[in-house]
Design an enzyme around this catalytic site. Structure first.
Site, short mmCIF file in Angstrom:
data_model
loop_
_atom_site.label_atom_id
_atom_site.label_comp_id
_atom_site.label_asym_id
_atom_site.label_seq_id
_atom_site.Cartn_x
_atom_site.Cartn_y
_atom_site.Cartn_z
N ASP A 145 48.06 29.22 36.90
CA ASP A 145 48.13 30.64 37.99
C ASP A 145 49.55 30.95 37.88
O ASP A 145 49.82 31.79 37.84
CB ASP A 145 47.87 29.47 39.72
CG ASP A 145 47.06 29.99 40.37
OD1 ASP A 145 45.89 30.24 40.21
OD2 ASP A 145 47.55 30.89 41.29
N TYR A 272 49.57 37.50 46.76
CA TYR A 272 48.77 38.40 45.99
C TYR A 272 48.85 40.29 46.51
O TYR A 272 49.64 40.49 45.46
CB TYR A 272 47.38 38.00 46.64
CG TYR A 272 46.50 37.00 45.63
CD1 TYR A 272 46.41 37.13 44.84
CD2 TYR A 272 47.30 35.44 46.38
CE1 TYR A 272 45.36 35.94 43.52
CE2 TYR A 272 47.04 34.03 45.96
CZ TYR A 272 45.85 34.37 44.83
OH TYR A 272 45.55 33.05 43.83
N HIS A 323 41.78 24.45 36.24
CA HIS A 323 42.13 24.97 36.37
C HIS A 323 43.52 24.73 37.00
O HIS A 323 44.69 24.74 36.74
CB HIS A 323 41.99 26.32 37.77
CG HIS A 323 42.67 27.43 38.30
ND1 HIS A 323 42.85 27.93 37.66
CD2 HIS A 323 43.37 26.98 39.56
CE1 HIS A 323 44.24 28.56 38.16
NE2 HIS A 323 44.39 28.32 39.38
#
Length: 345
Positions: A145, A272, A323
């Site tokens: 990630d 982000y 993930h």
């Protein structure tokens, strides 16, 4: 709705939150989370929280492990022991690591950035400063990630100290030159990317554009914070439709608590806003290992990855895992990391 077609079903969230309120034992979980030595240090004016476990093998290789969103250092708790003390877990002493596991800025018990500028490049510089401060001049980096992005930038910006990086999320674009000669795996990868863009990426748009607006609800409502995180564990774990098939409720809630207690709904989402369109696509030239787990969001082919990583020494596609690889499949994750670093120690 009892299915997940519109997000987390009410019954699932009610059940998990009831357990959280009535049975989850935070005092006991604190003992678990404190089972490894933890520290805080200030880097560029920001307090950084990290776990630091030295191996009993003095010749162990230092390794910095970096989580992403919606994860935390909790993801690595099941692998720190085998990585630092392989002999105690049936392994070879030559595979030992000194493990450094920081909480990303704005996550967990690291401070929340008070000004813009803490994107993945700045985090990479902070990790290099942290490793130097701990006395590690030669080390490896591992991440998935956002941790993969940080590891990539550590390699690009501090390659003189980084002997190699291992990634369990390899973020590369499809190579246009291959579009007329796609393998079945590449066709599947493109289809998966399209599904993600169409039905699974709403969180990304919100967090990369208006993280502050979202954050008010996440710090006000434990149910909202829980749902916002656990829905992604449903989507991204290799759990046959339920993350509880690979993780316990306590493990899921430990991770949620590292968002809820320090109120990091907005500050974690802000990564982000800082990083999604930033950064460089310059090639990584240090030795690289790539583990492509079957339920990962992005599953590129090796020939696509070789455009961005020019010295791939390890490439494997395990049969299970998603993930949150270290969290879901700790033994498999440890073997992947060991196998790559054996090649370059």
């Amino acid at each position: 709705m009892d299915d997940w077609s519109q997000g987390m079903p009410l019954s699932y969230l009610q059940s998990l939150c009831t357990y959280w309120a009535e049975q989850y034992d935070w005092a006991a979980r604190e003992i678990h989370l404190n089972s490894f030595p933890q520290f805080r240090t200030e880097i560029d004016g920001l307090g950084i929280h990290f776990v630091h476990v030295r191996s009993p093998n003095p010749d162990a290789l230092p390794l910095v492990l970096t989580h992403g969103w919606p994860g935390s250092i909790v993801e690595f708790y099941k692998v720190i022991g085998p990585l630092t003390d392989p002999v105690a877990h049936g392994g070879n002493p030559a595979d030992a690591f000194h493990v450094v596991c920081p909480s990303m800025p704005g996550f967990g018990f690291s401070d929340k950035p008070f000004r813009p500028g803490w994107g993945v490049q700045h985090v990479a510089d902070a990790w290099a400063a942290l490793m130097a401060r701990l006395g590690y001049e030669r080390y490896g980096a591992q991440g998935g990630d956002w941790g993969a992005g940080v590891s990539r930038h550590v390699a690009q910006r501090h390659g003189g100290h980084v002997i190699g990086i291992h990634l369990n999320m390899v973020v590369v674009a499809p190579d246009p030159a291959t579009m007329n000669d796609l393998t079945e795996q590449e066709q599947a990868a493109l289809a998966s990317m399209a599904t993600y863009a169409d039905t699974d990426s709403g969180y990304l748009k919100q967090q990369s554009t208006r993280p502050q607006t979202l954050g008010y609800g996440l710090v006000d409502s434990p149910a909202a914070q829980c749902a916002w995180i656990v829905e992604k564990f449903w989507s991204w774990t290799d759990g046959d439709g339920d993350p509880l098939n690979v993780l316990t409720r306590d493990e899921l809630l430990d991770n949620v608590m590292l968002y809820w207690i320090p109120a990091t709904g907005a500050s974690s989402a802000r990564l982000y806003w800082e990083s999604y369109t930033a950064g460089t696509r310059d090639p990584v030239t240090v030795p690289t290992g790539c583990s492509i787990f079957p339920k990962e969001i992005i599953r590129p082919s090796r020939r696509w990855a070789e455009k961005d990583f020019t010295d791939i020494r390890w490439w494997d596609e395990p049969e299970k895992g998603g993930h949150f690889a270290a969290f879901e499949q700790p033994a498999l994750f440890v073997e992947q990391v060991r196998s790559f670093f054996r090649l370059i120690r």
